[in-house]
Design a protein around this motif. Structure first.
Motif, PDB file in Angstrom:
ATOM      1  N   PRO A  71       0.825  -1.213   0.000  1.00  0.00           N
ATOM      2  CA  PRO A  71       0.000   0.000   0.000  1.00  0.00           C
ATOM      3  C   PRO A  71       0.860   1.264   0.000  1.00  0.00           C
ATOM      4  CG  PRO A  71       0.140  -0.875   2.201  1.00  0.00           C
ATOM      5  CD  PRO A  71       0.873  -1.845   1.324  1.00  0.00           C
ATOM      6  N   GLN A  72       0.213   2.382  -0.365  1.00  0.00           N
ATOM      7  CA  GLN A  72       0.890   3.673  -0.245  1.00  0.00           C
ATOM      8  C   GLN A  72       0.519   4.336   1.066  1.00  0.00           C
ATOM      9  OE1 GLN A  72      -0.753   4.993  -4.069  1.00  0.00           O
ATOM     10  NE2 GLN A  72       1.341   5.617  -4.591  1.00  0.00           N
ATOM     11  N   VAL A  73      -0.712   4.022   1.533  1.00  0.00           N
ATOM     12  CA  VAL A  73      -1.180   4.621   2.776  1.00  0.00           C
ATOM     13  C   VAL A  73      -1.566   3.510   3.728  1.00  0.00           C
ATOM     14  CG1 VAL A  73      -2.986   6.022   3.839  1.00  0.00           C
ATOM     15  CG2 VAL A  73      -2.030   6.706   1.632  1.00  0.00           C
ATOM     16  N   LEU A  74      -1.087   3.618   4.956  1.00  0.00           N
ATOM     17  CA  LEU A  74      -1.468   2.646   5.980  1.00  0.00           C
ATOM     18  C   LEU A  74      -2.209   3.392   7.087  1.00  0.00           C
ATOM     19  CD1 LEU A  74      -1.113  -0.351   6.882  1.00  0.00           C
ATOM     20  CD2 LEU A  74       0.791   0.435   8.270  1.00  0.00           C
ATOM     21  N   VAL A  75      -3.428   2.943   7.372  1.00  0.00           N
ATOM     22  CA  VAL A  75      -4.169   3.512   8.490  1.00  0.00           C
ATOM     23  C   VAL A  75      -3.977   2.577   9.672  1.00  0.00           C
ATOM     24  CG1 VAL A  75      -6.444   4.148   9.369  1.00  0.00           C
ATOM     25  CG2 VAL A  75      -5.870   4.590   6.978  1.00  0.00           C
ATOM     26  N   ALA A  76      -3.395   3.072  10.759  1.00  0.00           N
ATOM     27  CA  ALA A  76      -3.218   2.251  11.955  1.00  0.00           C
ATOM     28  C   ALA A  76      -4.206   2.745  12.996  1.00  0.00           C
ATOM     29  CB  ALA A  76      -1.785   2.351  12.458  1.00  0.00           C
ATOM     30  N   ASP A  77      -5.290   1.974  13.179  1.00  0.00           N
ATOM     31  CA  ASP A  77      -6.371   2.423  14.052  1.00  0.00           C
ATOM     32  C   ASP A  77      -6.129   1.879  15.454  1.00  0.00           C
ATOM     33  OD1 ASP A  77      -8.652   3.246  15.219  1.00  0.00           O
ATOM     34  OD2 ASP A  77     -10.021   2.132  13.942  1.00  0.00           O
ATOM     35  N   GLU A  78      -5.544   2.669  16.321  1.00  0.00           N
ATOM     36  CA  GLU A  78      -5.210   2.252  17.687  1.00  0.00           C
ATOM     37  C   GLU A  78      -4.423   0.940  17.644  1.00  0.00           C
ATOM     38  OE1 GLU A  78      -5.804   3.888  20.438  1.00  0.00           O
ATOM     39  OE2 GLU A  78      -7.685   4.995  20.306  1.00  0.00           O
ATOM     40  N   ALA A  79      -3.486   0.858  16.690  1.00  0.00           N
ATOM     41  CA  ALA A  79      -2.849  -0.428  16.423  1.00  0.00           C
ATOM     42  C   ALA A  79      -2.031  -0.956  17.588  1.00  0.00           C
ATOM     43  CB  ALA A  79      -1.955  -0.326  15.189  1.00  0.00           C
ATOM     44  N   VAL A  80      -1.635  -0.120  18.526  1.00  0.00           N
ATOM     45  CA  VAL A  80      -0.835  -0.643  19.643  1.00  0.00           C
ATOM     46  C   VAL A  80      -1.550  -0.485  20.989  1.00  0.00           C
ATOM     47  CG1 VAL A  80       1.356  -0.280  18.474  1.00  0.00           C
ATOM     48  CG2 VAL A  80       0.442   1.521  19.925  1.00  0.00           C
ATOM     49  N   SER A  81      -2.796   0.023  20.966  1.00  0.00           N
ATOM     50  CA  SER A  81      -3.452   0.343  22.239  1.00  0.00           C
ATOM     51  C   SER A  81      -3.822  -0.880  23.053  1.00  0.00           C
ATOM     52  CB  SER A  81      -4.719   1.156  21.979  1.00  0.00           C
ATOM     53  OG  SER A  81      -4.395   2.258  21.199  1.00  0.00           O
ATOM     54  N   ALA A  82      -4.045  -2.011  22.397  1.00  0.00           N
ATOM     55  CA  ALA A  82      -4.472  -3.195  23.142  1.00  0.00           C
ATOM     56  C   ALA A  82      -3.281  -3.995  23.640  1.00  0.00           C
ATOM     57  CB  ALA A  82      -5.373  -4.065  22.268  1.00  0.00           C
ATOM     58  N   LEU A  83      -2.079  -3.499  23.405  1.00  0.00           N
ATOM     59  CA  LEU A  83      -0.891  -4.288  23.728  1.00  0.00           C
ATOM     60  C   LEU A  83      -0.203  -3.779  24.995  1.00  0.00           C
ATOM     61  CD1 LEU A  83       0.545  -4.334  20.103  1.00  0.00           C
ATOM     62  CD2 LEU A  83      -0.863  -6.083  21.182  1.00  0.00           C
ATOM     63  N   ASP A  84       0.541  -4.669  25.635  1.00  0.00           N
ATOM     64  CA  ASP A  84       1.378  -4.292  26.768  1.00  0.00           C
ATOM     65  C   ASP A  84       2.389  -3.233  26.344  1.00  0.00           C
ATOM     66  OD1 ASP A  84       0.255  -5.958  28.517  1.00  0.00           O
ATOM     67  OD2 ASP A  84       1.965  -7.309  28.732  1.00  0.00           O
ATOM     68  N   VAL A  85       2.786  -2.395  27.303  1.00  0.00           N
ATOM     69  CA  VAL A  85       3.706  -1.307  26.973  1.00  0.00           C
ATOM     70  C   VAL A  85       4.984  -1.825  26.305  1.00  0.00           C
ATOM     71  CG1 VAL A  85       5.219   0.386  28.019  1.00  0.00           C
ATOM     72  CG2 VAL A  85       2.829   0.340  28.631  1.00  0.00           C
ATOM     73  N   SER A  86       5.526  -2.950  26.819  1.00  0.00           N
ATOM     74  CA  SER A  86       6.787  -3.435  26.256  1.00  0.00           C
ATOM     75  C   SER A  86       6.598  -3.950  24.831  1.00  0.00           C
ATOM     76  CB  SER A  86       7.357  -4.536  27.149  1.00  0.00           C
ATOM     77  OG  SER A  86       6.365  -5.497  27.382  1.00  0.00           O
ATOM     78  N   VAL A  87       5.433  -4.583  24.565  1.00  0.00           N
ATOM     79  CA  VAL A  87       5.153  -5.074  23.213  1.00  0.00           C
ATOM     80  C   VAL A  87       4.881  -3.895  22.292  1.00  0.00           C
ATOM     81  CG1 VAL A  87       3.674  -6.586  21.862  1.00  0.00           C
ATOM     82  CG2 VAL A  87       4.175  -7.152  24.229  1.00  0.00           C
ATOM     83  N   GLN A  88       4.171  -2.908  22.847  1.00  0.00           N
ATOM     84  CA  GLN A  88       3.899  -1.670  22.121  1.00  0.00           C
ATOM     85  C   GLN A  88       5.182  -1.095  21.516  1.00  0.00           C
ATOM     86  OE1 GLN A  88       2.377   1.685  24.430  1.00  0.00           O
ATOM     87  NE2 GLN A  88       0.317   0.903  24.098  1.00  0.00           N
ATOM     88  N   ALA A  89       6.222  -1.054  22.348  1.00  0.00           N
ATOM     89  CA  ALA A  89       7.479  -0.439  21.906  1.00  0.00           C
ATOM     90  C   ALA A  89       8.049  -1.185  20.706  1.00  0.00           C
ATOM     91  CB  ALA A  89       8.482  -0.443  23.061  1.00  0.00           C
ATOM     92  N   THR A  90       8.000  -2.527  20.737  1.00  0.00           N
ATOM     93  CA  THR A  90       8.586  -3.286  19.625  1.00  0.00           C
ATOM     94  C   THR A  90       7.749  -3.121  18.361  1.00  0.00           C
ATOM     95  OG1 THR A  90       7.417  -5.268  20.320  1.00  0.00           O
ATOM     96  CG2 THR A  90       9.649  -4.998  21.134  1.00  0.00           C
ATOM     97  N   ILE A  91       6.428  -3.037  18.509  1.00  0.00           N
ATOM     98  CA  ILE A  91       5.575  -2.875  17.332  1.00  0.00           C
ATOM     99  C   ILE A  91       5.795  -1.494  16.713  1.00  0.00           C
ATOM    100  CG2 ILE A  91       3.180  -2.767  16.510  1.00  0.00           C
ATOM    101  CD1 ILE A  91       3.811  -5.563  17.161  1.00  0.00           C
ATOM    102  N   LEU A  92       5.913  -0.483  17.574  1.00  0.00           N
ATOM    103  CA  LEU A  92       6.159   0.865  17.062  1.00  0.00           C
ATOM    104  C   LEU A  92       7.472   0.913  16.285  1.00  0.00           C
ATOM    105  CD1 LEU A  92       5.045   3.151  20.017  1.00  0.00           C
ATOM    106  CD2 LEU A  92       4.024   3.015  17.744  1.00  0.00           C
ATOM    107  N   GLU A  93       8.475   0.230  16.828  1.00  0.00           N
ATOM    108  CA  GLU A  93       9.768   0.188  16.177  1.00  0.00           C
ATOM    109  C   GLU A  93       9.643  -0.456  14.799  1.00  0.00           C
ATOM    110  OE1 GLU A  93      13.599  -1.942  17.787  1.00  0.00           O
ATOM    111  OE2 GLU A  93      12.564  -0.782  19.339  1.00  0.00           O
ATOM    112  N   LEU A  94       8.900  -1.564  14.758  1.00  0.00           N
ATOM    113  CA  LEU A  94       8.693  -2.277  13.499  1.00  0.00           C
ATOM    114  C   LEU A  94       7.996  -1.371  12.480  1.00  0.00           C
ATOM    115  CD1 LEU A  94       8.694  -5.014  11.953  1.00  0.00           C
ATOM    116  CD2 LEU A  94       6.414  -5.383  12.867  1.00  0.00           C
TER     117      LEU A  94
END
Lengths: 278, 549
Positions: free
Chosen positions: B447-470
């Protein structure tokens, strides 16, 4: 695989399956066990069970009750399964359209469904057979016409529940066409309750068929359980066996299918399955 | 700070049934909670922190049992209590509040009756009706709910998430407990509500001199709340001490990793992302009102979700849309995805009007816009293998099955999953892994545009960090423009080039990330910034950005 294993641990479901398998084997073996036409008068009328070589006695015209029951198995199962398949087809199609499109389509289809639901099912079936004429095909048509509305409502409810789910939306975003979305994502996730209700519909279809035959509205060429009970009802005080044995056949088959359906319900429904396994 | 010891857990081990992923949910855990102190029990999901709290009230699931160790409450051994004494204790001297206030309340009973029940159950002899009613109103007022008289007559579904959690707290306070167990009480809430609820718990604790055991996965919350901290991992306590000591000089690597995972705690990297002013997505005058029918004789209920919103997204740019729940941010994202039909407005995507497309042209355009949803459990078809889920997209546009599957495997490896993942079903993966699968699925169509709708909100803070990095890596690799929808400003600060703040369906402020954090123009933005947990310790993303700007 998990479902099969869980089902094998469901006692009443397995009992239902066992009875049903016996009934199926009898239906398949009918021409071997009783090669003669069940309509044939083969001996003395009113022979009680275990006399004159009749296992279950003979009827008012000297026909073999056991032969009638075994051949009737084929009629009952054929009508039960075929009319249910037709009902599932109609019900799922209408329910799926109503649930997927929603809005006006839903309103219209549900009003039609309600129209069928408000007419008492058995009376509608009698009316249809009486109008169309008593034949195997018409009995099947009549039974499926009165059996589809609950299936349509169920399918609609499942589709409504699943349509808004994120994995369905994700599939649409991935470019899958509406038909693919329905067939690959919505239907497979909705199929368990449909199978369960479908299996119970077979039981009620057999009952409706028996009741129609009892009233003399069955196919006149097919020996069926309902017909046997109906024909023997006037002599029930003198010859109980003529109506009791076909009655037991109906009872066992319907019970077996109900047990099977219940077992499927417990194993296919994930929440029940988990507690069932403990 | 700690006065008399209220609760002491000594060498507690909890055995899991055979066939579980480990033998013990909790091993040799010891901790104490004193009267008048807040102890935070911190760990990722699966660390055994909730199990410990449930063991205190002897509320363990079937087939899970305490294998060894003891729990003492006010010097008495809880194991010696019979069931009647336990019932008196639960909701009496020890109260508990849960993560999801909707499922903890009876949907068919009025709020007032539910609170009254909590009082009556523990009062012997039963008090007069007027006394109970007065006490209910008093409690509802104490937890800061508006119009107590109206609230007590409402049903749970008529309240917001934050209000429901306040009701749960009122119920927990009904019998003046000595100890409050709070199991992730704010994880399901957005930041501003979280701040209010945490503040409420702290105020009540101080007023009543309660002991509080607060379970959380977020070190930001710990920094704001804790007197003492207990860190758990895989069922064991890895570190405990005063909040100051653990937060300022953590001894264990795991504690350090958890603290580092708090968004906004990391220094913000170089922001020169080389973005040109070349919009690929321009939305104008977007408008959506939800209409619910309420029967024949009542007028339909109208809820305006998005009002006259204009938004643009440049190529390669990441724009964060920030706001509370109900601000219309998700509706906005879904309108751009054409999952919700707008009532009016224009979305221009690469020069074509997205909203005018129907049928096949729409399907062809869709592949250029993809979405990652909030809940990775709901976003994957439970009956579809992971590899199929990813390959389906390219196959729908004519790629051969072999090629699509090969690409799916490559993507799975890219998002950090093992080779055999493709042949497994979603339920075999953890939340973080599933979100990686969802990202791989979205990216399979290039895709050219990715909509991330609260994509990390349901995750633990530590997992959140790795997903954001990815996500940050992938957007560079694939030249993605990203619309990042979130309620958490800390997360927005981590990833966004530009921030758009929404409130009640309207955009109240937008600007470059550093600018918005350093000089918030709108009062609401300042409110959101204040609500970020852990500002005391981590100084907050705003000041970090200010320092680098």
């Amino acid at each position: 695989m998990d479902t099969i294993r869980a089902f094998s641990r469901h006692p009443s479901g397995m009992i239902g399956l066992a009875i049903l398998l016996v009934v199926l084997v009898l239906a398949v073996l009918a021409p071997v066990l009783y090669p003669e036409d069940p309509w044939e008068m083969v001996g003395r009328p009113f022979a009680p069970p275990l006399t004159d070589g009749f296992l279950l006695g003979s009827d008012t015209l000297g026909r073999d009750v056991a032969a009638g029951i075994i051949h009737g198995t084929r009629v009952s199962l054929t009508i039960g399964v075929t009319s249910t398949l037709a009902a599932v087809l109609i019900g799922v199609l209408i329910g799926a359209m109503a649930g997927y499109w929603g809005g006006r389509v839903d309103d219209f289809l549900m009003r039609v469904t309600e129209l069928f639901q408000t007419i008492p099912g058995f009376i509608l079936a009698i009316l249809l057979v009486a109008t169309l004429g008593p034949s195997l095909v018409n009995v099947i048509v009549a039974i499926s016409v009165v059996s589809w509305p609950p299936l349509a409502r169920l399918t609609r409810a499942e589709f409504l529940r699943l349509r808004g789910r994120e994995f369905v939306q994700a599939a649409a975003c991935q470019g899958e066409t509406p038909l693919q979305v329905v067939l690959r994502h919505i239907l497979p996730n909705a199929i368990s309750p449909i199978i369960v209700t479908g299996s119970l519909t077979i039981a009620s279809a057999i009952l409706i068929e028996s009741a129609l035959s009892f009233m003399g509205l069955g196919d006149p060429n097919a020996m069926s359980w309902g017909f046997m009970v109906g024909a023997a009802r006037t002599v029930i005080r003198q010859a109980w066996w003529m109506s009791v044995f076909p009655g037991i056949a109906i009872l066992l088959t319907v019970l077996a299918i109900n047990l099977l359906g219940e077992g499927l319900n417990d194993t296919l429904n994930p929440r029940n399955a988990r507690s069932g396994r403990h | 700070m700690a006065e008399a010891t209220l609760l002491s857990v000594e060498n507690l081990s909890i055995a899991l049934p055979r066939g579980a992923d480990r033998a013990h949910a909790v091993e040799e855990v010891s901790l104490t909670v004193g009267a008048n102190e807040i102890v935070c029990l911190v760990g990722e999901s699966g660390s055994g922190k909730s199990m410990t709290a449930h063991a205190i009230l002897r509320l363990l699931p079937e087939r899970v049992s305490i294998a060894s160790g003891a729990v003492h409450f006010k010097g008495r051994d809880i194991a010696a209590f019979d069931e009647a004494a336990m019932r008196d204790l639960r909701g009496g001297e020890i109260s508990m509040i849960f993560q999801e206030p909707m499922s903890a309340l009876n949907p068919l009973a009025r709020i007032g009756d539910q609170i009254a029940e909590a009082i009556v159950t523990h009062a012997k002899p039963a008090p007069a009706r007027e006394t109970v009613d007065a006490r209910v109103i008093e409690l509802v007022t104490a937890v800061g709910l508006p119009e107590p008289a109206t609230i007590v007559r409402s049903f749970p579904f008529q309240l917001s998430g934050g209000q429901r959690q306040r009701v749960m707290i009122a119920m927990a306070m009904a019998n003046n407990p000595a100890l409050l167990l709070a199991d992730e009480p704010t994880t399901a809430l957005d930041v501003t509500t979280q701040k209010q609820i945490l503040g409420l718990i702290r105020d009540l604790q101080r007023e009543r001199g309660m002991g509080v055991l607060l379970i959380t996965h977020d070190f930001g919350v710990v920094a704001d709340m804790a007197d003492r901290v207990v860190v758990m991992r895989n069922g064991q306590v890895v570190e405990q001490g005063t909040a100051e000591a653990v937060l300022r000089s953590p001894q264990h690597d795991y504690t350090r990793a958890l603290i580092a995972a708090v968004p906004g705690a990391r220094p913000v990297g170089a922001r020169s992302r080389d973005i040109h002013d070349a919009p690929i997505l321009v939305a104008e005058n977007l408008e959506k009102t939800f209409v619910t029918r309420q029967g024949f004789f009542r007028p339909p209920r109208r809820v305006p979700a998005v009002r006259q919103v204009a938004l643009s997204l440049n190529a390669r740019e990441t724009v964060a849309v920030v706001g509370e729940s109900g601000s219309g941010k998700s509706t906005l994202g879904r309108m751009i995805m054409r999952l919700i039909e707008p009532d009016g407005g224009v979305v221009d995507f690469n020069g074509t009007d997205l909203l005018a497309l129907r049928g096949e042209p729409l399907r062809q355009t869709r592949r250029r816009l993809q979405i990652v949803f909030q809940d990775p459990y709901a976003a994957l078809d439970p009956r579809q293998k992971v590899g199929d889920a990813i390959a389906r997209g390219p196959m729908a546009y004519g790629t051969s099955r072999q090629e699509a599957m090969a690409e799916a495997k490559r993507l799975l490896a890219r998002v950090g999953l093992k080779d055999n993942a493709a042949d497994r079903y979603p339920h075999e993966f953890s939340g973080g892994q599933r979100q990686r699968i969802c990202i791989a699925r979205a990216l399979a169509l290039k895709p050219q545009v990715l909509v991330a709708d609260e994509a990390v909100s349901a995750l633990d803070v530590s997992v959140q960090a790795t997903i954001l990095e990815l996500l940050a890596e992938l957007r560079e690799e694939m030249n993605l423009a990203m619309l990042f929808i979130t309620h958490d400003l800390r997360v927005a600060a981590e990833i966004a080039d530009r921030i758009v703040v929404m409130r009640r369906g309207e955009i109240v402020e937008q600007g470059a990330t550093a600018e918005v954090f350093a000089n918030p123009a709108h009062a609401y933005t300042r409110e959101l910034l204040d609500a970020v947990p852990g500002r005391r310790l981590f100084a907050g993303p705003g000041s970090l950005l200010q320092a680098t700007a």
